[in-house]
Design a protein around this motif. Structure first.
Motif, PDB file in Angstrom:
ATOM      1  N   PRO A  41     -20.740  -9.068  77.053  1.00 36.76           N
ATOM      2  CA  PRO A  41     -20.658  -7.605  77.069  1.00 36.76           C
ATOM      3  C   PRO A  41     -21.029  -7.036  75.695  1.00 36.76           C
ATOM      4  CG  PRO A  41     -18.527  -8.625  77.632  1.00 36.76           C
ATOM      5  CD  PRO A  41     -19.423  -9.722  77.154  1.00 36.76           C
ATOM      6  N   PHE A  42     -21.638  -5.850  75.698  1.00 41.52           N
ATOM      7  CA  PHE A  42     -21.930  -5.217  74.413  1.00 41.52           C
ATOM      8  C   PHE A  42     -21.113  -3.923  74.307  1.00 41.52           C
ATOM      9  CE2 PHE A  42     -24.568  -1.839  76.085  1.00 41.52           C
ATOM     10  CZ  PHE A  42     -25.267  -2.386  77.143  1.00 41.52           C
ATOM     11  N   GLN A  43     -20.865  -3.518  73.070  1.00 40.00           N
ATOM     12  CA  GLN A  43     -20.061  -2.327  72.769  1.00 40.00           C
ATOM     13  C   GLN A  43     -20.785  -1.073  73.275  1.00 40.00           C
ATOM     14  OE1 GLN A  43     -17.314  -0.396  72.417  1.00 40.00           O
ATOM     15  NE2 GLN A  43     -16.723  -2.031  70.955  1.00 40.00           N
ATOM     16  N   ARG A  44     -20.028  -0.245  74.000  1.00 38.15           N
ATOM     17  CA  ARG A  44     -20.604   1.001  74.505  1.00 38.15           C
ATOM     18  C   ARG A  44     -20.006   2.224  73.802  1.00 38.15           C
ATOM     19  NH1 ARG A  44     -23.582   0.969  79.025  1.00 38.15           N
ATOM     20  NH2 ARG A  44     -24.112  -1.059  79.948  1.00 38.15           N
ATOM     21  N   GLU A  45     -18.907   2.005  73.122  1.00 35.63           N
ATOM     22  CA  GLU A  45     -18.272   3.115  72.391  1.00 35.63           C
ATOM     23  C   GLU A  45     -18.933   3.236  71.023  1.00 35.63           C
ATOM     24  OE1 GLU A  45     -13.849   2.435  73.521  1.00 35.63           O
ATOM     25  OE2 GLU A  45     -13.937   3.645  71.680  1.00 35.63           O
ATOM     26  N   ASP A  46     -19.504   4.388  70.749  1.00 38.29           N
ATOM     27  CA  ASP A  46     -20.258   4.566  69.507  1.00 38.29           C
ATOM     28  C   ASP A  46     -19.307   4.904  68.348  1.00 38.29           C
ATOM     29  OD1 ASP A  46     -23.254   6.459  68.576  1.00 38.29           O
ATOM     30  OD2 ASP A  46     -21.986   5.012  67.513  1.00 38.29           O
ATOM     31  N   ARG A  47     -18.661   3.876  67.823  1.00 40.61           N
ATOM     32  CA  ARG A  47     -17.736   4.055  66.711  1.00 40.61           C
ATOM     33  C   ARG A  47     -17.904   2.869  65.770  1.00 40.61           C
ATOM     34  NH1 ARG A  47     -12.154   3.433  67.825  1.00 40.61           N
ATOM     35  NH2 ARG A  47     -12.725   3.757  70.006  1.00 40.61           N
ATOM     36  N   ASP A  48     -17.971   3.126  64.447  1.00 41.44           N
ATOM     37  CA  ASP A  48     -18.199   2.035  63.481  1.00 41.44           C
ATOM     38  C   ASP A  48     -17.116   0.968  63.571  1.00 41.44           C
ATOM     39  OD1 ASP A  48     -19.623   4.149  60.871  1.00 41.44           O
ATOM     40  OD2 ASP A  48     -20.571   2.847  62.356  1.00 41.44           O
ATOM     41  N   VAL A  49     -17.525  -0.292  63.442  1.00 44.00           N
ATOM     42  CA  VAL A  49     -16.570  -1.398  63.293  1.00 44.00           C
ATOM     43  C   VAL A  49     -15.988  -1.250  61.893  1.00 44.00           C
ATOM     44  CG1 VAL A  49     -16.271  -3.912  63.212  1.00 44.00           C
ATOM     45  CG2 VAL A  49     -17.909  -2.895  64.825  1.00 44.00           C
ATOM     46  N   VAL A  63     -16.978  -9.045  71.496  1.00 41.02           N
ATOM     47  CA  VAL A  63     -17.942  -8.053  72.010  1.00 41.02           C
ATOM     48  C   VAL A  63     -19.146  -7.991  71.087  1.00 41.02           C
ATOM     49  CG1 VAL A  63     -18.286  -5.604  72.544  1.00 41.02           C
ATOM     50  CG2 VAL A  63     -16.071  -6.663  72.997  1.00 41.02           C
ATOM     51  N   ALA A  64     -20.360  -7.899  71.642  1.00 44.68           N
ATOM     52  CA  ALA A  64     -21.568  -7.783  70.818  1.00 44.68           C
ATOM     53  C   ALA A  64     -21.623  -6.383  70.242  1.00 44.68           C
ATOM     54  CB  ALA A  64     -22.808  -8.065  71.651  1.00 44.68           C
ATOM     55  N   GLU A  65     -21.498  -6.273  68.936  1.00 44.39           N
ATOM     56  CA  GLU A  65     -21.558  -4.969  68.257  1.00 44.39           C
ATOM     57  C   GLU A  65     -22.925  -4.718  67.653  1.00 44.39           C
ATOM     58  OE1 GLU A  65     -17.454  -3.474  68.566  1.00 44.39           O
ATOM     59  OE2 GLU A  65     -19.345  -2.562  67.936  1.00 44.39           O
ATOM     60  N   GLY A  66     -23.649  -5.792  67.293  1.00 44.56           N
ATOM     61  CA  GLY A  66     -24.934  -5.604  66.619  1.00 44.56           C
ATOM     62  C   GLY A  66     -25.944  -6.680  66.967  1.00 44.56           C
ATOM     63  N   VAL A  67     -27.191  -6.397  66.607  1.00 42.24           N
ATOM     64  CA  VAL A  67     -28.302  -7.352  66.781  1.00 42.24           C
ATOM     65  C   VAL A  67     -28.886  -7.629  65.399  1.00 42.24           C
ATOM     66  CG1 VAL A  67     -30.595  -7.714  67.784  1.00 42.24           C
ATOM     67  CG2 VAL A  67     -28.821  -6.516  69.095  1.00 42.24           C
ATOM     68  N   THR A  87     -28.714  -3.977  63.899  1.00 46.22           N
ATOM     69  CA  THR A  87     -28.861  -2.768  64.702  1.00 46.22           C
ATOM     70  C   THR A  87     -27.596  -2.644  65.545  1.00 46.22           C
ATOM     71  OG1 THR A  87     -31.242  -3.171  64.808  1.00 46.22           O
ATOM     72  CG2 THR A  87     -30.300  -1.609  66.414  1.00 46.22           C
ATOM     73  N   ARG A  88     -26.866  -1.514  65.409  1.00 44.81           N
ATOM     74  CA  ARG A  88     -25.663  -1.318  66.230  1.00 44.81           C
ATOM     75  C   ARG A  88     -26.125  -1.095  67.664  1.00 44.81           C
ATOM     76  NH1 ARG A  88     -23.224   3.324  65.252  1.00 44.81           N
ATOM     77  NH2 ARG A  88     -21.340   2.597  66.388  1.00 44.81           N
ATOM     78  N   ILE A  89     -25.384  -1.653  68.631  1.00 41.82           N
ATOM     79  CA  ILE A  89     -25.855  -1.589  70.026  1.00 41.82           C
ATOM     80  C   ILE A  89     -25.390  -0.325  70.739  1.00 41.82           C
ATOM     81  CG2 ILE A  89     -25.908  -2.786  72.254  1.00 41.82           C
ATOM     82  CD1 ILE A  89     -25.387  -5.408  70.663  1.00 41.82           C
ATOM     83  N   ALA A  90     -24.154   0.132  70.445  1.00 40.72           N
ATOM     84  CA  ALA A  90     -23.580   1.272  71.176  1.00 40.72           C
ATOM     85  C   ALA A  90     -24.506   2.497  71.219  1.00 40.72           C
ATOM     86  CB  ALA A  90     -22.224   1.647  70.580  1.00 40.72           C
ATOM     87  N   PRO A  91     -25.163   2.849  70.095  1.00 41.63           N
ATOM     88  CA  PRO A  91     -26.035   4.047  70.143  1.00 41.63           C
ATOM     89  C   PRO A  91     -27.217   3.909  71.114  1.00 41.63           C
ATOM     90  CG  PRO A  91     -25.564   3.432  67.866  1.00 41.63           C
ATOM     91  CD  PRO A  91     -25.111   2.299  68.729  1.00 41.63           C
TER      92      PRO A  91
END
Ligand SMILES: NCc1cccc(Nc2n[nH]c3ncnc(Nc4cccc(O)c4)c23)c1
Length: 232
Positions: free
Chosen positions: A109-117, A192-196, A214-218
């Protein structure tokens, strides 16, 4: 991966090796049965050739149960990606057929909430990228744990000097770091995948050049849109 260690076999069943003529080029990871997410820069110099995607692997060369090479039906780079900077550095690969999911092949699963780690959060990067500055390539999947650093520190003029956008994130790169061939792999924080992984300045293991992702949520809407439009 510099300064890391061999991953426990098949504990990262979402990991993909993007290959050309049997050669590992970049990392990637399974985000749906028929879709792998990676980095657009991985297509540089490939002359429009399609990758093959290796799933279920720990060793790149040894025969392993559930290890399978998939052909790619389509490669879709984010429209904003380009060779001059690291912005929108994402690549979606549609496999010729749905991957056979099992203990060694799973979706992440990848992060869908656009909030900084939060800074100092410990995340993990994995890949078959180079393990030394001389460019030695590993046969087995490597991994390394890295703390997230704030965008403010990453943007300092002595680091990446205001090039890190709100769609990117950074991890400390002192000694332990991502490197050539790790691009496209996931930065996993709390499962959770937060970045690439993006190559950025291409420097490895130097604390003055933190690793960039690259952050994934955006991009969740873009990813969903591409998968929906190509479905069936
Ligand atoms: N740490 C950030 C990062 C993430 C992903 C890839 C990268 N680097 C690279 N991406 N592409 C590259 N082509 C050639 N050389 C490269 N880096 C390199 C190679 C040998 C020694 C060394 O110190 C650095 C890279 C760097």
């Amino acid at each position: 991966i510099l300064g890391g260690y061999e991953a426990r076999p098949h504990l990262r069943p979402y990991m993909a090796s993007l290959q050309l003529d049997g050669q590992h080029v970049c990392g990637g990871f399974l985000i749906a049965e028929q879709w792998v997410l990676s980095a657009a820069h991985c297509t540089e110099g490939t002359n429009g050739k399609l990758f093959q995607v290796l799933l279920g692997a720990h060793s790149l060369t040894e025969p392993e149960p559930h290890k399978r090479l998939y052909r790619v039906r389509a490669q879709i780079a984010h429209p904003g990606s380009n060779i001059h900077n690291n912005r929108d550095d994402l690549l979606l690969l549609q496999l010729e057929e749905k991957a056979e999911l099992n203990a060694h092949v799973k979706v992440l699963p990848f992060q869908r909430e656009d909030r900084d780690v939060e800074a100092d959060t410990l995340c993990e990067a994995a890949g078959w990228g180079t393990v030394t500055h001389s460019g030695r390539r590993p046969d087995k999947l490597q991994q390394v744990e890295r703390p997230v650093i704030s965008r403010e520190l990453c943007n300092h003029r002595t680091r990446h000097d205001q090039t890190i956008t709100e769609k990117m994130m950074c991890t400390d790169s002192r000694k332990k770091d991502t490197c050539k061939g790790d691009s496209g792999g996931p930065l996993v924080c709390n499962g959770v995948a937060e970045g690439v992984v993006t190559a950025g300045s291409r420097v490895c293991g130097n604390y003055k050049k933190p690793a960039i992702y690259t952050r994934i949520a955006p991009y969740a809407a873009w990813i969903d849109g591409v998968m929906a439009s190509a479905a069936g």
